[in-house]
Design a protein around this motif. Structure first.
Motif, short mmCIF file in Angstrom:
data_model
loop_
_atom_site.label_atom_id
_atom_site.label_comp_id
_atom_site.label_asym_id
_atom_site.label_seq_id
_atom_site.Cartn_x
_atom_site.Cartn_y
_atom_site.Cartn_z
N GLU A 254 14.21 -20.79 5.23
CA GLU A 254 15.36 -20.51 4.37
C GLU A 254 16.61 -21.24 4.84
O GLU A 254 17.69 -21.05 4.29
CB GLU A 254 15.61 -19.01 4.31
N LEU A 255 16.47 -22.09 5.87
CA LEU A 255 17.60 -22.83 6.41
C LEU A 255 17.27 -24.32 6.50
O LEU A 255 16.12 -24.70 6.77
CB LEU A 255 17.97 -22.33 7.81
N ASN A 256 18.27 -25.16 6.30
CA ASN A 256 18.19 -26.59 6.58
C ASN A 256 19.20 -26.92 7.66
O ASN A 256 20.41 -26.73 7.46
CB ASN A 256 18.53 -27.43 5.34
N LEU A 257 18.73 -27.36 8.82
CA LEU A 257 19.65 -27.81 9.87
C LEU A 257 20.09 -29.23 9.50
O LEU A 257 19.33 -30.19 9.67
CB LEU A 257 18.97 -27.80 11.23
N ALA B 221 32.12 -20.74 7.72
CA ALA B 221 31.83 -20.74 9.15
C ALA B 221 31.53 -19.33 9.65
O ALA B 221 32.20 -18.37 9.28
CB ALA B 221 32.98 -21.34 9.95
N VAL B 222 30.50 -19.25 10.50
CA VAL B 222 30.13 -18.02 11.20
C VAL B 222 30.51 -18.19 12.66
O VAL B 222 30.11 -19.15 13.31
CB VAL B 222 28.61 -17.75 11.08
N ILE B 223 31.28 -17.23 13.20
CA ILE B 223 31.77 -17.31 14.58
C ILE B 223 31.24 -16.13 15.38
O ILE B 223 31.42 -14.97 15.00
CB ILE B 223 33.30 -17.32 14.62
N LEU C 113 22.38 -16.40 12.12
CA LEU C 113 21.77 -17.18 11.05
C LEU C 113 21.59 -16.32 9.79
O LEU C 113 21.71 -16.82 8.67
CB LEU C 113 20.44 -17.75 11.52
N ARG C 114 21.32 -15.06 9.99
CA ARG C 114 21.29 -14.13 8.84
C ARG C 114 22.67 -14.09 8.18
O ARG C 114 22.79 -14.11 6.95
CB ARG C 114 20.89 -12.75 9.32
N ALA C 115 23.72 -14.05 9.01
CA ALA C 115 25.08 -14.05 8.48
C ALA C 115 25.38 -15.35 7.74
O ALA C 115 26.08 -15.34 6.72
CB ALA C 115 26.08 -13.84 9.62
N ALA C 116 24.87 -16.47 8.24
CA ALA C 116 25.10 -17.76 7.58
C ALA C 116 24.51 -17.78 6.18
O ALA C 116 25.13 -18.27 5.22
CB ALA C 116 24.51 -18.90 8.42
N MET D 42 29.84 -7.96 10.37
CA MET D 42 28.48 -7.49 10.15
C MET D 42 28.44 -6.30 9.21
O MET D 42 27.48 -6.14 8.44
CB MET D 42 27.83 -7.13 11.49
N ALA D 43 29.44 -5.46 9.25
CA ALA D 43 29.47 -4.30 8.36
C ALA D 43 29.44 -4.71 6.90
O ALA D 43 28.90 -3.99 6.05
CB ALA D 43 30.72 -3.45 8.64
#
Length: 259
Positions: free
Chosen positions: A27-30, A89-91, A238-241, A255-256
């Motif tokens: 489900e991801l492309n790097l 962006a995910v930090i 990665l789930r958050a992304a 996350m909430a």
């Protein structure tokens, strides 16, 4: 459709874990990896761009979600560049001061921006259930915490410990800054009732342990979360992304919001 991601700090311990998990996730492309200037040598993944300058990389990967576990100054700088090009962006960086967090909150109005001091599902479930425990036990129970991390960790207490302790204080109706005790030494006298102690241990290669103590009359309760692998945090990021790729700017997500 798969989510395009860029990993910042791709040679670091967390960066390497993120890269490996992203490559294994259908489900991801790097689409990009980035390191510090002059440090990108040796990064070579099929179909993935390599750079040592985010300003050079982002125009080539429009809309890709950046995943960043670096350092406070680097993460704020990253978010500014991301806002320039419109990349979410995910930090997962910890150790931000109030001014840096305020900058992130401003930038979150321009791009989808996500920050969590701990990306594990378990810790974030704890944040939801701990207030119920605190309220059920009542005022007779003193609350303390011990956190343990590897010897390379730079910030203390950990971002997770601070988040958990703030959660405990809020459940009591206290301002955390008024009741925190991050160190005890010497003749300190009796423990005040209105206090939350957070003590820090550092050593070896411990990924992350947090134990909350509730000391009551004739008994105590201990609640412990142990992270066995950095994959716990990387998987959460990665789930958050994936989630963030479908969100709009507006507020600094956490996350909430996913739950």
């Amino acid at each position: 459709m798969a989510t395009n991601v860029v990993v910042l700090g791709a040679k670091g311990r967390m960066g390497t874990t993120l890269v490996n998990l992203a490559l294994a996730d259908t489900e991801l492309n790097l689409v990009g990896v980035c390191e510090r200037e002059g440090n990108a040598g040796g990064l070579n993944y099929d179909g993935c761009l390599t750079a040592d300058c985010l300003d050079d990389l982002l125009p080539k990967v429009p809309g890709a979600v950046i995943v960043d576990f670096t350092a406070p100054e680097s993460s704020v700088a990253m978010a500014k560049i991301a806002a320039k090009y419109g990349n979410p962006a995910v930090i997962g960086t910890t150790g931000f001061d109030p001014d840096q967090l305020a900058e992130l909150e401003i930038l979150a109005k321009e791009i989808p921006l996500f920050w969590a001091p701990n990306m594990s599902v378990g810790v974030n479930v704890l944040l939801k259930v701990l207030p119920e425990l605190v309220k059920a036990l009542g005022e007779d129970y003193d609350m303390e915490m011990v956190e343990t991390h590897h010897k390379m960790k730079k910030d203390s207490p950990s971002g997770t410990a601070l988040k958990l302790a703030q959660c405990l204080a809020e459940a009591r109706g206290w301002e955390y800054d008024d009741v925190k005790k991050h160190c005890r030494d010497g003749i300190i006298g009796e423990r005040p009732h209105k206090e939350i102690g957070v003590q820090t241990l550092r050593g070896g290669d411990v990924v992350g342990d947090h134990t909350m103590y509730f000391f009551g009359p004739g008994e105590r309760i201990e609640v412990t979360h142990r992270a066995h692998s950095r994959e716990t945090f990387a998987s959460g990021a990665l789930r958050a992304a994936k989630w963030l790729s479908e969100q709009q700017p507006g507020s600094l997500y956490a996350m909430a919001d996913i739950f």
